[in-house]
Write a protein that holds these residues in place. Sequence first.
Motif, short mmCIF file in Angstrom:
data_model
loop_
_atom_site.label_atom_id
_atom_site.label_comp_id
_atom_site.label_asym_id
_atom_site.label_seq_id
_atom_site.Cartn_x
_atom_site.Cartn_y
_atom_site.Cartn_z
N GLN A 35 0.83 -1.20 0.00
CA GLN A 35 0.00 0.00 0.00
C GLN A 35 0.87 1.25 0.00
O GLN A 35 2.03 1.23 0.44
CB GLN A 35 -0.92 0.01 1.21
CG GLN A 35 -2.03 -1.02 1.16
CD GLN A 35 -3.03 -0.85 2.31
OE1 GLN A 35 -2.68 -0.36 3.38
NE2 GLN A 35 -4.25 -1.27 2.08
N ALA A 36 0.32 2.32 -0.49
CA ALA A 36 1.02 3.60 -0.48
C ALA A 36 1.45 3.94 0.94
O ALA A 36 0.69 3.74 1.89
CB ALA A 36 0.14 4.70 -1.05
N ASN A 69 8.12 4.89 2.14
CA ASN A 69 7.09 5.85 1.74
C ASN A 69 6.74 5.69 0.26
O ASN A 69 6.73 6.66 -0.51
CB ASN A 69 7.54 7.28 2.03
CG ASN A 69 6.43 8.29 1.87
OD1 ASN A 69 5.25 7.96 1.93
ND2 ASN A 69 6.81 9.54 1.64
N LYS A 89 4.95 5.25 -3.27
CA LYS A 89 3.83 5.94 -3.90
C LYS A 89 3.34 5.12 -5.10
O LYS A 89 4.13 4.35 -5.67
CB LYS A 89 4.28 7.32 -4.37
CG LYS A 89 4.86 8.19 -3.26
CD LYS A 89 5.36 9.51 -3.82
CE LYS A 89 5.95 10.39 -2.71
NZ LYS A 89 6.43 11.69 -3.22
N PRO A 90 2.10 5.30 -5.50
CA PRO A 90 1.61 4.55 -6.67
C PRO A 90 2.47 4.76 -7.91
O PRO A 90 2.63 3.84 -8.72
CB PRO A 90 0.19 5.11 -6.86
CG PRO A 90 -0.22 5.51 -5.48
CD PRO A 90 1.02 6.04 -4.83
N ASP A 119 5.52 4.77 -8.08
CA ASP A 119 6.71 3.92 -8.01
C ASP A 119 6.45 2.54 -8.60
O ASP A 119 7.38 1.73 -8.72
CB ASP A 119 7.16 3.75 -6.55
CG ASP A 119 7.65 5.04 -5.92
OD1 ASP A 119 7.30 5.29 -4.75
OD2 ASP A 119 8.35 5.81 -6.61
N THR A 120 5.22 2.26 -8.97
CA THR A 120 4.87 0.97 -9.56
C THR A 120 5.62 0.75 -10.86
O THR A 120 5.57 1.57 -11.77
CB THR A 120 3.36 0.88 -9.80
OG1 THR A 120 2.68 0.92 -8.55
CG2 THR A 120 3.00 -0.40 -10.54
N VAL A 163 2.40 -0.59 -6.12
CA VAL A 163 1.99 0.21 -4.98
C VAL A 163 0.54 0.63 -5.19
O VAL A 163 0.22 1.31 -6.16
CB VAL A 163 2.88 1.45 -4.80
CG1 VAL A 163 2.50 2.21 -3.54
CG2 VAL A 163 4.35 1.04 -4.76
N SER A 214 -3.02 2.55 -4.12
CA SER A 214 -3.37 3.82 -3.48
C SER A 214 -4.43 3.63 -2.40
O SER A 214 -5.01 2.57 -2.26
CB SER A 214 -3.89 4.81 -4.52
OG SER A 214 -4.98 4.26 -5.21
#
Length: 129
Positions: free
Chosen positions: A13-14, A85, A87-88, A90-91, A127, A129
């Motif tokens: 998860q984010a 940390n 973030k989406p 980073d997918t 990741v 959201s």
Amino acid sequence: QMQLVESGGGLVQAGGSLRLSCAASGRSLRRYAMGWFRQAPGQEREFVAAISWGGGTTYYTDSVKGRFTISRDNAKNTVYLQMNNLKPEDTAVYYCAADLGSVAAGIGPPSVSSEYDYWGQGTQVTVSS
């Protein structure tokens, strides 16, 4: 010939964290600068982070500074990417790579993918959201 195998990817998860590992075989990593790259669907492969052969120099792309940390353990022939940390955005599929040329030239590890000599198969990081 060097083989690189990434591991540690997954779904998170984010705001969460993952630690990627890149294990080398066939040759010692001691003589190589190492880099992490990533490629999201429909996008070009992009530089994420790099570390010099001795670990004293590191570079990061701006979007991951302060969140990702690259490190290496030459005794274990392994390079790591600690990702915090998340973030989406980073997918992506994350790849590690090894470069000998920059070490031979006495310069810092490269951020250009074409400079790298060996590549792993990649590990998926997703990741949500």
